[in-house]
Design a protein around this motif. Structure first.
Motif, PDB file in Angstrom:
ATOM      1  N   ASP A  54       0.910  -1.165  -0.159  1.00 29.01           N
ATOM      2  CA  ASP A  54       0.021  -0.068  -0.002  1.00 29.01           C
ATOM      3  C   ASP A  54       1.019   1.137  -0.235  1.00 29.01           C
ATOM      4  N   VAL A 105       5.287   0.266  14.012  1.00 29.09           N
ATOM      5  CA  VAL A 105       4.822  -0.161  12.642  1.00 29.09           C
ATOM      6  C   VAL A 105       5.268  -1.625  12.332  1.00 29.09           C
ATOM      7  N   TYR A 115       0.492   0.723  12.100  1.00 27.19           N
ATOM      8  CA  TYR A 115       0.544   0.518  10.646  1.00 27.19           C
ATOM      9  C   TYR A 115       1.357  -0.678  10.159  1.00 27.19           C
ATOM     10  N   THR A 166       3.051   7.164   4.416  1.00 31.60           N
ATOM     11  CA  THR A 166       2.702   7.691   5.636  1.00 31.60           C
ATOM     12  C   THR A 166       3.932   7.270   6.715  1.00 31.60           C
ATOM     13  N   GLN A 170       0.187   3.896   2.512  1.00 29.79           N
ATOM     14  CA  GLN A 170       0.695   3.631   3.862  1.00 29.79           C
ATOM     15  C   GLN A 170       2.286   3.645   4.118  1.00 29.79           C
TER      16      GLN A 170
END
Length: 297
Positions: free
Chosen positions: A133, A225, A241, A139, A136
């Motif tokens: 993604d 993450v 994430y 981000t 993402q």
């Protein structure tokens, strides 16, 4: 009374090697038969003595006499014993041709191993790239860019991936920690704050050491993450994430080759994204590091 079938099987265990060792002693006609048997014993399953004679261009009696010379009573018994011995050889070969890693077996040549490894790695990188993604990823890149500290939690081969990323980011000025010892990882995790990011790298997403470090960091307010596989796991549930890695890992493997390739794909993308943001200063620091290292040569 001796079991003739057992005797034939016992004799046949040694017969192929005897044929090979005595080729020079056979007559030209016998050698033609012996060469055929050594090269293609499985073909005898479908051939009668007459068909074999026609295939080789010899008389049927020559084949019968050759079988008798080996100590077997006629071609039929000879063929039965041969097929049984050949079947056992095939079975033994399959058992000995053990899998070393996914499709790679102990019987593969190095060139075949190289091609299979290349295919496996390329497949992991392609599937991971296709599954990422990118929103993402951007981000996460921004979160790492603005973080006061970055801590990597990983063990085993994933720790090697983490150490590689840490080394790359250190070179362009990031404050990043990557320790192999899981106890040290937990100690660092408890010092993190809401200004920090914890990168948890685990393909399975189930390693207790990584999960505990991520849980501690999250309780301290840090952003977690996860770089992990697509499968549902405790790490995916815990992470703020996730960056997905895809590889053919459920199959039998001797090492985490494809999953590590997938992880490197993600971490290298992260590094390049951060280098783009910090291109001027980052390139300058890389050149300075290279200059310092040259002084050691």
């Amino acid at each position: 009374m001796i079991d003739e079938d057992f005797l034939w099987r016992t004799i046949l265990v040694l017969y192929r090697q005897k044929l090979i060792e005595n080729l020079e002693r056979f007559t030209p006609g016998e050698r033609k038969i012996a060469d055929f048997i050594i090269a293609s014993p499985d073909l005898l399953k479908e051939l009668s003595s007459q068909q074999m004679a026609e295939t080789l261009g010899v008389s049927q009696s020559a084949i019968v006499k050759f079988a008798q010379k080996l100590g077997l009573r006629g071609f039929t018994k000879f063929k039965m014993a041969l097929v049984e011995e050949w079947g056992q050889q095939i079975s033994d070969h399959k058992q000995n041709s053990s899998h070393l890693h996914n499709d790679i077996s102990s019987q593969d040549s190095l060139s075949v191993v190289a091609e299979k490894l290349l295919s496996e790695k390329l497949n992991a990188v392609r599937k991971t790239t296709d599954s990422l993604d990118m929103v993402q990823l951007k981000t996460v890149t921004n979160l790492i860019q603005s973080a006061a500290r970055i801590h990597i939690a990983a063990i085993g081969s994933s720790a090697l991936v983490g150490k590689d990323l840490a080394w790359k980011l250190i070179k362009i000025g990031f404050n990043i920690f990557s320790e192999y010892d899981s106890h040290v990882q937990l100690t660092i995790a408890q010092t993190l704050t809401k200004q920090d990011v914890l990168l948890a790298i685990s393909f399975s997403g189930q390693r207790k050491e990584v999960l505990l470090a991520a849980e501690i960091a999250k309780n301290k307010g840090a952003t977690v993450v996860a770089i992990t596989s697509l499968q549902d796991s405790e790490l995916r549930k815990l992470a703020d994430y996730t960056l997905d890695t895809v590889s053919d890992e459920p199959r039998w493997r001797s090492s985490s080759i494809s999953s590590r390739s997938a992880q490197f794909c993600v971490t290298d993308l992260l590094f390049m994204a951060l280098l783009q943001i910090n291109d001027n200063e980052g390139i300058k620091m890389i050149e300075q590091s290279r200059s310092h290292i040259k002084k050691l040569l």
